[in-house]
Design a protein around this motif. Structure first.
Motif, mmCIF file in Angstrom:
data_model
loop_
_atom_site.group_PDB
_atom_site.id
_atom_site.type_symbol
_atom_site.label_atom_id
_atom_site.label_comp_id
_atom_site.label_asym_id
_atom_site.label_seq_id
_atom_site.Cartn_x
_atom_site.Cartn_y
_atom_site.Cartn_z
ATOM 1 N N MET A 1 -26.868 -14.706 -6.291
ATOM 2 C CA MET A 1 -25.877 -14.892 -7.352
ATOM 3 C C MET A 1 -26.564 -15.354 -8.644
ATOM 4 O O MET A 1 -27.408 -16.239 -8.627
ATOM 5 N N LEU A 2 -26.183 -14.713 -9.698
ATOM 6 C CA LEU A 2 -26.753 -15.070 -11.002
ATOM 7 C C LEU A 2 -25.600 -15.117 -11.999
ATOM 8 O O LEU A 2 -24.828 -14.168 -12.089
ATOM 9 N N LYS A 3 -25.452 -16.231 -12.672
ATOM 10 C CA LYS A 3 -24.305 -16.363 -13.574
ATOM 11 C C LYS A 3 -24.752 -16.922 -14.923
ATOM 12 O O LYS A 3 -25.434 -17.944 -14.994
ATOM 13 N N MET A 4 -24.384 -16.225 -15.995
ATOM 14 C CA MET A 4 -24.639 -16.726 -17.346
ATOM 15 C C MET A 4 -23.310 -16.970 -18.034
ATOM 16 O O MET A 4 -22.397 -16.153 -17.927
ATOM 17 N N GLU A 5 -23.224 -18.100 -18.711
ATOM 18 C CA GLU A 5 -22.013 -18.421 -19.468
ATOM 19 C C GLU A 5 -22.396 -18.740 -20.894
ATOM 20 O O GLU A 5 -23.115 -19.712 -21.140
ATOM 21 N N ASN A 6 -21.963 -17.878 -21.799
ATOM 22 C CA ASN A 6 -22.131 -18.173 -23.213
ATOM 23 C C ASN A 6 -23.599 -18.366 -23.618
ATOM 24 O O ASN A 6 -23.904 -19.206 -24.456
ATOM 25 N N VAL A 7 -24.482 -17.590 -23.009
ATOM 26 C CA VAL A 7 -25.918 -17.785 -23.244
ATOM 27 C C VAL A 7 -26.363 -17.058 -24.523
ATOM 28 O O VAL A 7 -26.088 -15.873 -24.701
ATOM 29 N N SER A 8 -27.034 -17.777 -25.394
ATOM 30 C CA SER A 8 -27.591 -17.181 -26.603
ATOM 31 C C SER A 8 -29.081 -17.472 -26.692
ATOM 32 O O SER A 8 -29.541 -18.519 -26.240
ATOM 33 N N LYS A 9 -29.801 -16.515 -27.269
ATOM 34 C CA LYS A 9 -31.250 -16.684 -27.445
ATOM 35 C C LYS A 9 -31.629 -16.273 -28.861
ATOM 36 O O LYS A 9 -31.334 -15.155 -29.297
ATOM 37 N N ILE A 10 -32.254 -17.168 -29.568
ATOM 38 C CA ILE A 10 -32.688 -16.858 -30.933
ATOM 39 C C ILE A 10 -34.198 -16.989 -31.007
ATOM 40 O O ILE A 10 -34.765 -17.997 -30.575
ATOM 41 N N TYR A 11 -34.864 -15.952 -31.501
ATOM 42 C CA TYR A 11 -36.296 -16.054 -31.793
ATOM 43 C C TYR A 11 -36.451 -16.460 -33.253
ATOM 44 O O TYR A 11 -35.887 -15.821 -34.135
ATOM 45 N N ARG A 12 -37.224 -17.503 -33.472
ATOM 46 C CA ARG A 12 -37.418 -17.955 -34.860
ATOM 47 C C ARG A 12 -38.872 -17.793 -35.266
ATOM 48 O O ARG A 12 -39.778 -18.233 -34.572
ATOM 49 N N VAL A 24 -23.791 -14.376 -24.086
ATOM 50 C CA VAL A 24 -23.715 -13.507 -22.910
ATOM 51 C C VAL A 24 -22.962 -14.199 -21.774
ATOM 52 O O VAL A 24 -23.290 -15.320 -21.392
ATOM 53 N N ASP A 25 -21.930 -13.537 -21.257
ATOM 54 C CA ASP A 25 -21.186 -13.983 -20.072
ATOM 55 C C ASP A 25 -21.366 -12.921 -19.001
ATOM 56 O O ASP A 25 -21.036 -11.765 -19.233
ATOM 57 N N GLY A 216 -27.721 -7.472 -28.820
ATOM 58 C CA GLY A 216 -27.682 -8.780 -28.171
ATOM 59 C C GLY A 216 -26.398 -9.104 -27.438
ATOM 60 O O GLY A 216 -26.269 -10.169 -26.846
ATOM 61 N N GLN A 217 -25.429 -8.176 -27.487
ATOM 62 C CA GLN A 217 -24.164 -8.446 -26.801
ATOM 63 C C GLN A 217 -24.034 -7.580 -25.560
ATOM 64 O O GLN A 217 -24.292 -6.380 -25.596
ATOM 65 N N VAL A 218 -23.597 -8.223 -24.490
ATOM 66 C CA VAL A 218 -23.497 -7.526 -23.218
ATOM 67 C C VAL A 218 -22.082 -7.005 -23.023
ATOM 68 O O VAL A 218 -21.122 -7.744 -23.180
ATOM 69 N N SER A 219 -21.976 -5.717 -22.718
ATOM 70 C CA SER A 219 -20.672 -5.236 -22.271
ATOM 71 C C SER A 219 -20.845 -4.748 -20.845
ATOM 72 O O SER A 219 -21.665 -3.899 -20.540
ATOM 73 N N ASP A 220 -20.064 -5.349 -20.002
ATOM 74 C CA ASP A 220 -20.218 -5.185 -18.571
ATOM 75 C C ASP A 220 -19.147 -4.211 -18.120
ATOM 76 O O ASP A 220 -17.976 -4.543 -18.124
ATOM 77 N N LEU A 221 -19.564 -3.004 -17.804
ATOM 78 C CA LEU A 221 -18.599 -2.000 -17.347
ATOM 79 C C LEU A 221 -17.909 -2.551 -16.101
ATOM 80 O O LEU A 221 -18.558 -2.911 -15.137
ATOM 81 N N ALA A 222 -16.566 -2.637 -16.161
ATOM 82 C CA ALA A 222 -15.827 -3.249 -15.047
ATOM 83 C C ALA A 222 -16.109 -2.498 -13.755
ATOM 84 O O ALA A 222 -16.330 -1.291 -13.761
#
Ligand code: ADP
Ligand code: MG
Length: 233
Positions: A1-12, A24-25, A216-222
């Motif tokens: 099981m792998l779960k991400m909630e509201n994950v953001s990553k910024i490279y500076r 990402v959810d 950067g946005q995930v769309s998860d095909l249902a």
């Protein structure tokens, strides 16, 4: 099981901020085979590296196998990664001067297995990928498809729960790509959760589920949409 909630990553860097992942959810269940597609630069590798604990993130929560990885030290992250994650890359990343046996041995040495245990695991992994007879060959003595199968053996020898593959067939012709895909499907059927980034639409559709990343946005095909897609074939 792998779960991400509201994950953001910024490279500076000095000049710019790149929002490589935005809020990402995502939930990936044990035993799933998920493909990840999207344009170049959309964040696929970033997502995979984050999922595989190779990168950290600044925002959100990430649970790997039920454990919240936020706040773990570098050592704890490496330990978790070594135990639970196997990686496969587009360019194989084998050590050219080492025979196949020793290439597969590399990650096992970090795990504290004794020599006998390591030998069993190496032989077993090379057998799964069909290269038992070539244990003492060097990577350069193999075709690209065979080299990727060695990389797969190396990734699964530690029996990780998750196998993460970043364009694993990107450097292979279509016949070899098919063989690598069949091998990944066999490994998945034996219980390993697989996440595979690919440009190949046909391979992507062979997975149980396809995740698309745009900017950067995930769309998860249902799941039901995927089922309809599969049933209509
Ligand atoms: N180490 C890094 N430093 C700065 N920017 C990066 C770094 N790695 C990736 N990026 C940027 O993040 C975005 C997503 O990259 P990446 O995840 O490699 O995309 P993909 O694998 O989909 O081609 C791109 O704009 C890329 O330039
Ligand atoms: Mg990439």
């Amino acid at each position: 099981m792998l779960k991400m909630e509201n994950v953001s990553k910024i490279y500076r860097t000095n000049l710019i901020e790149t929002h490589a992942l935005r809020k990402v959810d995502l939930h990936i269940g044990a035993g799933e085979f998920v493909s990840v597609t999207g344009p170049s630069g959309s964040g696929k590798t970033t997502f995979l590296n984050l999922a595989g604990l190779l990168e950290t993130f600044e925002e959100g929560d990430f649970y790997l196998d039920g454990q919240n990885v936020k706040g773990l030290s570098d050592n704890q992250l490496s330990e978790l990664r070594n135990e639970k994650i196997g990686f496969i890359f587009q360019s194989f990343n084998l050590l050219p001067e080492l025979p196949l046996f020793d290439n597969v041995d590399v990650p096992l040495r970090y795990r504290g297995f004794n020599a006998k245990e390591r030998k069993e695991r190496i032989e077993n992994a090379l057998e799964i990928v069909g290269l038992s007879s070539r244990m003492q060959h060097l990577p350069t003595q193999l075709s690209g498809g065979q080299q990727q199968r060695v990389a797969i053996a190396r990734a699964i020898a530690g029996q990780p729960k998750f196998l993460l593959a970043d364009e694993p067939t990107g450097n292979l012709d279509s016949l070899m790509a098919q063989q690598v895909m069949e091998l990944l499907e066999k490994i998945n059927q034996q219980g390993t959760t697989i996440i595979m980034v690919t440009h190949d639409e046909q391979l992507a559709r062979r997975a149980h589920r396809n995740i698309q990343i745009f900017d950067g946005q995930v769309s998860d095909l249902a799941k039901d949409q995927t089922d309809v897609l599969i049933q209509s074939e």
